[in-house]
Design a protein around this motif. Structure first.
Motif, PDB file in Angstrom:
ATOM      1  N   GLU A  16      33.178  43.927  89.694  1.00  0.00           N
ATOM      2  CA  GLU A  16      32.706  44.593  88.482  1.00  0.00           C
ATOM      3  C   GLU A  16      33.654  45.723  88.108  1.00  0.00           C
ATOM      4  N   VAL A  17      34.024  45.774  86.844  1.00  0.00           N
ATOM      5  CA  VAL A  17      34.884  46.851  86.357  1.00  0.00           C
ATOM      6  C   VAL A  17      34.029  48.103  86.153  1.00  0.00           C
ATOM      7  N   PRO A  28      30.776  55.227  71.003  1.00  0.00           N
ATOM      8  CA  PRO A  28      29.692  55.125  71.991  1.00  0.00           C
ATOM      9  C   PRO A  28      30.129  55.270  73.440  1.00  0.00           C
ATOM     10  N   THR A  29      31.404  55.057  73.725  1.00  0.00           N
ATOM     11  CA  THR A  29      31.898  55.150  75.106  1.00  0.00           C
ATOM     12  C   THR A  29      33.254  55.837  75.124  1.00  0.00           C
ATOM     13  N   PRO A  30      33.691  56.292  76.289  1.00  0.00           N
ATOM     14  CA  PRO A  30      35.077  56.756  76.404  1.00  0.00           C
ATOM     15  C   PRO A  30      36.044  55.617  76.086  1.00  0.00           C
ATOM     16  N   ILE A  31      37.280  55.964  75.783  1.00  0.00           N
ATOM     17  CA  ILE A  31      38.293  54.954  75.485  1.00  0.00           C
ATOM     18  C   ILE A  31      39.362  54.884  76.576  1.00  0.00           C
ATOM     19  N   SER A  49      39.659  51.608  82.723  1.00  0.00           N
ATOM     20  CA  SER A  49      39.065  51.118  83.974  1.00  0.00           C
ATOM     21  C   SER A  49      39.475  49.675  84.243  1.00  0.00           C
ATOM     22  N   TRP A  50      39.575  48.877  83.199  1.00  0.00           N
ATOM     23  CA  TRP A  50      40.028  47.491  83.360  1.00  0.00           C
ATOM     24  C   TRP A  50      41.445  47.449  83.918  1.00  0.00           C
ATOM     25  N   GLN A  51      42.313  48.309  83.415  1.00  0.00           N
ATOM     26  CA  GLN A  51      43.694  48.343  83.910  1.00  0.00           C
ATOM     27  C   GLN A  51      43.748  48.705  85.386  1.00  0.00           C
ATOM     28  N   VAL A  52      42.918  49.655  85.796  1.00  0.00           N
ATOM     29  CA  VAL A  52      42.896  50.060  87.204  1.00  0.00           C
ATOM     30  C   VAL A  52      42.398  48.913  88.075  1.00  0.00           C
ATOM     31  N   ALA A  53      41.305  48.284  87.660  1.00  0.00           N
ATOM     32  CA  ALA A  53      40.734  47.185  88.438  1.00  0.00           C
ATOM     33  C   ALA A  53      41.730  46.035  88.576  1.00  0.00           C
ATOM     34  N   GLU A  54      42.405  45.686  87.485  1.00  0.00           N
ATOM     35  CA  GLU A  54      43.385  44.604  87.527  1.00  0.00           C
ATOM     36  C   GLU A  54      44.572  44.967  88.417  1.00  0.00           C
ATOM     37  N   ALA A  55      45.004  46.221  88.357  1.00  0.00           N
ATOM     38  CA  ALA A  55      46.138  46.653  89.175  1.00  0.00           C
ATOM     39  C   ALA A  55      45.795  46.588  90.661  1.00  0.00           C
ATOM     40  N   PRO A  83      43.839  55.969  68.528  1.00  0.00           N
ATOM     41  CA  PRO A  83      43.507  55.376  69.827  1.00  0.00           C
ATOM     42  C   PRO A  83      42.105  54.770  69.894  1.00  0.00           C
ATOM     43  N   THR A  84      41.162  55.313  69.120  1.00  0.00           N
ATOM     44  CA  THR A  84      39.821  54.724  69.122  1.00  0.00           C
ATOM     45  C   THR A  84      39.831  53.372  68.431  1.00  0.00           C
ATOM     46  N   VAL A  85      40.648  53.231  67.398  1.00  0.00           N
ATOM     47  CA  VAL A  85      40.758  51.958  66.693  1.00  0.00           C
ATOM     48  C   VAL A  85      41.386  50.920  67.623  1.00  0.00           C
ATOM     49  N   ILE A  86      42.419  51.336  68.350  1.00  0.00           N
ATOM     50  CA  ILE A  86      43.084  50.433  69.288  1.00  0.00           C
ATOM     51  C   ILE A  86      42.105  49.952  70.348  1.00  0.00           C
ATOM     52  N   TYR A  87      41.251  50.857  70.833  1.00  0.00           N
ATOM     53  CA  TYR A  87      40.279  50.465  71.853  1.00  0.00           C
ATOM     54  C   TYR A  87      39.298  49.441  71.290  1.00  0.00           C
ATOM     55  N   GLY A  88      38.963  49.576  70.021  1.00  0.00           N
ATOM     56  CA  GLY A  88      38.084  48.600  69.396  1.00  0.00           C
ATOM     57  C   GLY A  88      38.713  47.225  69.296  1.00  0.00           C
ATOM     58  N   VAL A  89      40.042  47.185  69.268  1.00  0.00           N
ATOM     59  CA  VAL A  89      40.764  45.908  69.208  1.00  0.00           C
ATOM     60  C   VAL A  89      40.937  45.308  70.600  1.00  0.00           C
ATOM     61  N   THR A  90      41.355  46.143  71.574  1.00  0.00           N
ATOM     62  CA  THR A  90      41.699  45.634  72.914  1.00  0.00           C
ATOM     63  C   THR A  90      40.542  45.700  73.895  1.00  0.00           C
ATOM     64  N   LYS A  91      39.519  46.506  73.606  1.00  0.00           N
ATOM     65  CA  LYS A  91      38.421  46.791  74.544  1.00  0.00           C
ATOM     66  C   LYS A  91      38.957  47.358  75.862  1.00  0.00           C
ATOM     67  N   GLY A  92      40.147  47.947  75.805  1.00  0.00           N
ATOM     68  CA  GLY A  92      40.741  48.545  76.991  1.00  0.00           C
ATOM     69  C   GLY A  92      41.414  47.561  77.915  1.00  0.00           C
ATOM     70  N   GLN A  93      41.494  46.294  77.509  1.00  0.00           N
ATOM     71  CA  GLN A  93      42.069  45.263  78.366  1.00  0.00           C
ATOM     72  C   GLN A  93      43.545  45.051  78.025  1.00  0.00           C
ATOM     73  N   GLY A  94      44.354  46.004  78.430  1.00  0.00           N
ATOM     74  CA  GLY A  94      45.788  45.919  78.201  1.00  0.00           C
ATOM     75  C   GLY A  94      46.236  46.800  77.053  1.00  0.00           C
ATOM     76  N   VAL A  95      47.526  46.692  76.744  1.00  0.00           N
ATOM     77  CA  VAL A  95      48.157  47.513  75.710  1.00  0.00           C
ATOM     78  C   VAL A  95      48.295  46.679  74.431  1.00  0.00           C
ATOM     79  N   LEU A  96      48.054  47.299  73.284  1.00  0.00           N
ATOM     80  CA  LEU A  96      48.154  46.582  72.012  1.00  0.00           C
ATOM     81  C   LEU A  96      49.571  46.061  71.788  1.00  0.00           C
TER      82      LEU A  96
END
Length: 386
Positions: free
Chosen positions: A195-196, A325-328, A176-182, A287-300
């Motif tokens: 709001e994202v 706890p949430t989608p990734i 969702s962050w990527q979409v909002a930023e785009a 991918p869940t580990v990556i989301y924990g690192v980036t919080k979905g804000q961009g690509v690792l």
């Protein structure tokens, strides 16, 4: 004598009425019958044009047989003043009636140029495309990444055309962050994104937009479509699944989306995670580990470190039990459907097989052999690239 004259006049009048009636019937037949156009064409109606200009162009291009009948029919049906500017697809064999309806109805262009803003997982690409009337397929004229290069002249030219259409396309698996930023970088849209949206709640799809549309409104359209999909898919779910709510379905679908390399494996990937949940096994998906690192804000942009695989985050499925706890990411419709209707397998492991897909396994020994094969492929690729 007067009787003869009256009789002759009456005869002429009757004949005249028959001729007029015949002409009207012939004109109606010409208006409603199949037209002479052999190959579909794109008719461009410029702002300020009129039916006289349009009808003559259609006749010259072989789309209609008579510009006069076309104009008279438009006048008779009170549509002459409803002519819209734009680019309109005239299909082969289209009747005059169909063409008049198309160019006076909504004003929405159905052919010509389109600018597509494609929001992908790793980049946002702008594409300028032209619809080929003969194949009804878009042909790419140019593409570029606005964040890295200057807009080409073809883009600038089409942005100035009043009949250019615009589209925002969202790929499966973006956050969702990527979409909002785009959306913030798309120059035809207006307004702030304050709001994202919640992760997973934007439907990957294609959305037609018009210059001046508000970014928040576009996001709302995406949220509404995703909610409709969630509701429909949850209602169609199979019984006995290890998920108990639409929210859990959405989380599982997002993991399936990020792990699916080729579409035909989606049901198998889903079965692995469903089987692991049913057996109380940790999901152990990168991918869940990556989301924990980036919080979905961009690509690792790199491989995961061992320390990251061991680090406890709410999303690290090597550490936590069950679902995060949430989608990734934002899953597409196919991944939502796979989450509630996985393939029936005993697979609990999978690893890349070097083709873009995966090798699936039921036992750890079989999985270890598949991993060894993948390591060999990686080594061969590394040696050949050096």
């Amino acid at each position: 004598m007067w009787r003869a004259l009256a009789s002759n006049a009456l005869t002429v009048l009757v004949v005249g009425l028959f001729l007029v009636g015949g002409l009207i019937l012939w004109g109606q037949s010409q208006y409603k019958s199949e037209g002479p156009l052999e190959t579909a064409m794109c008719l461009q109606v410029k702002r300020g044009s009129n039916m006289t200009v349009v009808s003559q162009k259609l006749e010259d291009d072989g789309a209609i047989r008579s510009a006069l009948i076309f104009r008279l029919a438009a006048d008779y049906s009170d549509k002459a003043q409803q002519l819209k500017a734009g680019s309109f697809l005239v299909r082969e064999g289209a009747s005059m009636e169909q063409i008049i309806d198309d160019i006076t109805h909504s004003g929405a262009s159905t052919c010509g140029s389109e600018i597509e803003y494609r929001i992908g997982v790793t980049r946002v690409q702008t594409r300028v495309r032209e619809l080929d009337p003969s194949t009804l397929e878009f042909v790419e004229i140019t593409s570029f990444e606005a964040s890295e290069e200057e807009a080409p002249s073809e883009y600038v030219e089409k942005r100035q055309d009043s009949d250019t259409r615009y589209r925002v396309s969202v790929a499966e698996g973006v956050t969702s962050w990527q979409v909002a930023e785009a959306l913030k970088g798309i120059d035809v849209l207006t307004g702030d994104v304050t709001e994202v949206p919640a992760e997973g709640m934007l439907a990957p799809d294609s959305y037609e937009v018009t210059p001046g549309d508000n970014r928040t409104t576009v996001l709302q359209d995406m949220q509404e479509k995703q909610q409709l999909r969630i509701n429909a898919v949850w209602e169609s779910r199979e019984g006995g699944l290890p998920i108990s709510s639409p929210e859990e379905m959405l989380i599982l679908a997002s993991i399936i989306e990020k792990e699916t390399g080729v579409p035909h494996e989606r049901g198998q990937v889903a079965s692995v995670f469903v089987n692991r949940l049913e057996r109380g096994m940790k999901l152990q998906t990168d991918p869940t580990v990556i989301y924990g690192v980036t919080k979905g804000q961009g690509v690792l942009g790199r491989g995961l470190r061992r320390s990251e695989l061991r680090r406890a985050t709410p999303w690290n499925t090597y550490v936590i039990d069950g679902l995060p706890p949430t989608p990734i990411a934002n899953p597409g419709l196919a991944s939502l459907e796979a989450a509630v209707a996985p393939d029936e397998t005993d697979f609990v492991f999978f690893v890349a097989d070097g083709t873009g897909g995966h090798a699936f396994a039921e036992t750890l020994d079989e999985h270890n052999r598949n991993v060894a094969k993948w390591r060999e492929i990686e080594a061969e690729r590394n040696s050949s690239s050096n």
